[in-house]
Design an enzyme around this catalytic site. Structure first.
Site, PDB file in Angstrom:
ATOM      1  N   LYS A  28      14.155  -3.666   4.391  1.00 63.19           N
ATOM      2  CA  LYS A  28      13.450  -2.484   3.887  1.00 63.19           C
ATOM      3  C   LYS A  28      12.683  -1.787   5.012  1.00 63.19           C
ATOM      4  O   LYS A  28      11.778  -0.998   4.755  1.00 63.19           O
ATOM      5  CB  LYS A  28      12.457  -2.896   2.794  1.00 63.19           C
ATOM      6  CG  LYS A  28      13.111  -3.357   1.510  1.00 63.19           C
ATOM      7  CD  LYS A  28      13.204  -2.200   0.535  1.00 63.19           C
ATOM      8  CE  LYS A  28      13.576  -2.686  -0.835  1.00 63.19           C
ATOM      9  NZ  LYS A  28      13.582  -1.573  -1.814  1.00 63.19           N
ATOM     10  N   ARG A  29      13.016  -2.085   6.250  1.00 61.69           N
ATOM     11  CA  ARG A  29      12.302  -1.562   7.414  1.00 61.69           C
ATOM     12  C   ARG A  29      10.810  -1.908   7.324  1.00 61.69           C
ATOM     13  O   ARG A  29       9.965  -1.153   7.766  1.00 61.69           O
ATOM     14  CB  ARG A  29      12.508  -0.052   7.565  1.00 61.69           C
ATOM     15  CG  ARG A  29      13.968   0.371   7.755  1.00 61.69           C
ATOM     16  CD  ARG A  29      14.085   1.803   8.191  1.00 61.69           C
ATOM     17  NE  ARG A  29      13.476   2.703   7.210  1.00 61.69           N
ATOM     18  CZ  ARG A  29      13.186   3.986   7.437  1.00 61.69           C
ATOM     19  NH1 ARG A  29      13.442   4.526   8.610  1.00 61.69           N
ATOM     20  NH2 ARG A  29      12.635   4.731   6.487  1.00 61.69           N
ATOM     21  N   ALA A  66       7.899   1.043   7.907  1.00 61.99           N
ATOM     22  CA  ALA A  66       8.346   2.366   7.484  1.00 61.99           C
ATOM     23  C   ALA A  66       7.457   2.987   6.417  1.00 61.99           C
ATOM     24  O   ALA A  66       7.825   3.985   5.806  1.00 61.99           O
ATOM     25  CB  ALA A  66       9.783   2.291   6.976  1.00 61.99           C
ATOM     26  N   LEU A  68       5.047   3.241   2.869  1.00 58.33           N
ATOM     27  CA  LEU A  68       5.054   2.838   1.466  1.00 58.33           C
ATOM     28  C   LEU A  68       6.480   2.705   0.958  1.00 58.33           C
ATOM     29  O   LEU A  68       7.335   3.554   1.198  1.00 58.33           O
ATOM     30  CB  LEU A  68       4.309   3.884   0.631  1.00 58.33           C
ATOM     31  CG  LEU A  68       4.110   3.585  -0.852  1.00 58.33           C
ATOM     32  CD1 LEU A  68       3.197   2.379  -1.040  1.00 58.33           C
ATOM     33  CD2 LEU A  68       3.538   4.808  -1.564  1.00 58.33           C
ATOM     34  N   LEU A  70       8.702   3.458  -1.490  1.00 55.33           N
ATOM     35  CA  LEU A  70       8.711   4.418  -2.593  1.00 55.33           C
ATOM     36  C   LEU A  70       9.511   3.912  -3.787  1.00 55.33           C
ATOM     37  O   LEU A  70       9.288   4.347  -4.921  1.00 55.33           O
ATOM     38  CB  LEU A  70       9.262   5.761  -2.109  1.00 55.33           C
ATOM     39  CG  LEU A  70       8.367   6.495  -1.097  1.00 55.33           C
ATOM     40  CD1 LEU A  70       9.039   7.763  -0.613  1.00 55.33           C
ATOM     41  CD2 LEU A  70       7.007   6.808  -1.698  1.00 55.33           C
ATOM     42  N   GLY A 113       1.877   4.316   5.680  1.00 55.30           N
ATOM     43  CA  GLY A 113       1.106   3.088   5.581  1.00 55.30           C
ATOM     44  C   GLY A 113       1.270   2.185   6.780  1.00 55.30           C
ATOM     45  O   GLY A 113       0.365   1.417   7.123  1.00 55.30           O
ATOM     46  N   GLU A 116      -1.195   3.336   9.185  1.00 58.08           N
ATOM     47  CA  GLU A 116      -2.524   2.903   8.745  1.00 58.08           C
ATOM     48  C   GLU A 116      -2.769   1.448   9.129  1.00 58.08           C
ATOM     49  O   GLU A 116      -3.868   1.084   9.575  1.00 58.08           O
ATOM     50  CB  GLU A 116      -2.657   3.099   7.235  1.00 58.08           C
ATOM     51  CG  GLU A 116      -2.710   4.572   6.852  1.00 58.08           C
ATOM     52  CD  GLU A 116      -2.732   4.825   5.356  1.00 58.08           C
ATOM     53  OE1 GLU A 116      -3.490   5.706   4.916  1.00 58.08           O
ATOM     54  OE2 GLU A 116      -1.974   4.155   4.623  1.00 58.08           O
ATOM     55  N   GLU A 136       3.299  11.767   3.844  1.00 56.74           N
ATOM     56  CA  GLU A 136       2.812  11.784   2.468  1.00 56.74           C
ATOM     57  C   GLU A 136       2.683  13.197   1.897  1.00 56.74           C
ATOM     58  O   GLU A 136       3.065  13.451   0.749  1.00 56.74           O
ATOM     59  CB  GLU A 136       1.447  11.066   2.388  1.00 56.74           C
ATOM     60  CG  GLU A 136       1.520   9.557   2.486  1.00 56.74           C
ATOM     61  CD  GLU A 136       1.541   9.064   3.930  1.00 56.74           C
ATOM     62  OE1 GLU A 136       1.405   7.846   4.120  1.00 56.74           O
ATOM     63  OE2 GLU A 136       1.679   9.888   4.861  1.00 56.74           O
ATOM     64  N   ARG A 139       5.638  14.692   0.495  1.00 59.29           N
ATOM     65  CA  ARG A 139       6.137  14.023  -0.708  1.00 59.29           C
ATOM     66  C   ARG A 139       5.202  14.227  -1.893  1.00 59.29           C
ATOM     67  O   ARG A 139       5.329  13.574  -2.921  1.00 59.29           O
ATOM     68  CB  ARG A 139       6.325  12.526  -0.424  1.00 59.29           C
ATOM     69  CG  ARG A 139       7.433  12.258   0.594  1.00 59.29           C
ATOM     70  CD  ARG A 139       7.451  10.833   1.061  1.00 59.29           C
ATOM     71  NE  ARG A 139       8.512  10.632   2.072  1.00 59.29           N
ATOM     72  CZ  ARG A 139       8.554   9.622   2.919  1.00 59.29           C
ATOM     73  NH1 ARG A 139       7.600   8.696   2.894  1.00 59.29           N
ATOM     74  NH2 ARG A 139       9.534   9.515   3.790  1.00 59.29           N
ATOM     75  N   GLY A 144      -3.650   6.957   1.506  1.00 60.41           N
ATOM     76  CA  GLY A 144      -4.609   6.200   0.716  1.00 60.41           C
ATOM     77  C   GLY A 144      -5.018   4.882   1.329  1.00 60.41           C
ATOM     78  O   GLY A 144      -5.767   4.113   0.722  1.00 60.41           O
TER      79      GLY A 144
END
Length: 262
Positions: A28-29, A66, A68, A70, A113, A116, A136, A139, A144
């Site tokens: 999922k990277r 990569a 969040l 989604l 993320g 972050e 973000e 999208r 957050g």
């Protein structure tokens, strides 16, 4: 290097006094889900500074993280969303203001993320494949996990705003220039360099490392008088430690030896 912990989302190994935390969702990277943040939190809370003097964080495979996941993103009522964001903030605060320094080894995507998480680390080493994005805004959502504080502090509000509005992708050279990384190494060498840096950092006095990672960002948010007083306290506590005394004595002995050789 000895593996000491493995979950579905992270692997933790030890190399002497250095703990290596690997984000382990290569398929999922290394995209972030709630369970991965929970694993990071559990790891950080469990750090024993008597055993661990530095941490190296990396991502499995071709990407650091990569952002969040989604596919697992779900709609939440506003209050639940606030609590969810606070959980990220609390976890990454534990990482940034924890007992030991963290060095990030970054390659490929450092996105959303993932950025972050990376900016909660104290030293960041990148490879030429590294690139940085905050998609973000494109999208329909907003960061957050602390980017408004950490990334903005590094690159400035104006540039971060542009980065979010446009979804702009910064490459490894841009990242070095902007401060998203501190070192840019050749291909496939970021982890080795991060381990070298972590080993050097681990050789510092534990209390001075603690003061550097905890006092400096707080002083940056203080007025001059408060910052000066906080520096006084941090300096006094650090210089009074047994490690500081031993380090000063060792330095003076080396200086004396050099002087005697002349």
């Amino acid at each position: 290097m000895k593996q000491v912990r493995h979950t579905e989302y992270i692997t933790v190994a030890r190399d002497g006094r250095i703990a290596v935390l690997t984000l382990d969702r290569e398929e999922k990277r290394n995209a972030v889900c709630d369970a991965l943040i929970e694993d990071i939190r559990e790891f950080v809370v469990g750090i024993n500074p008597g055993e661990t003097s530095a941490i190296v964080m990396r991502g499995a495979g071709k990407h650091f993280c990569a952002g969040l996941d989604l596919a697992e993103h779900k709609e939440r009522p506003p209050f639940e969303s606030v609590l969810h964001s606070r959980f990220w903030h609390e976890t990454l605060d534990l990482l940034e203001f924890g007992p030991v320094p963290v060095v990030a080894a970054m390659q490929g995507g450092v996105i959303g993320g993932g950025l972050e998480i990376a900016t909660a680390c104290h030293v960041r080493v990148a490879e030429p494949t590294a690139f940085y994005q905050l998609p973000e805004g494109r999208r329909g959502i907003y960061v957050g996990g602390g980017a408004s504080m950490r990334v903005q502090r590094i690159i400035g509000a104006d540039r971060m705003r542009e980065m979010m509005l446009t979804g702009r992708r910064y490459d490894s050279q841009d990242g070095l220039r902007l401060g998203l990384s501190h070192y840019l190494e050749s291909e496939s060498t970021a982890f080795d360099r991060a381990m070298e840096l972590a080993d050097d950092i681990a050789g510092n006095a534990k209390i001075s490392n603690y003061m550097m990672i905890n006092a400096l960002p707080r002083i940056a948010d203080m007025d001059r008088m408060s910052g000066s007083f906080t520096e006084n306290i941090a300096s006094a506590l650090s210089s009074g430690s047994a490690e500081a005394k031993a380090g000063i004595e060792a330095f003076l002995k080396k200086q004396q030896i050099r002087h005697d050789k002349k």
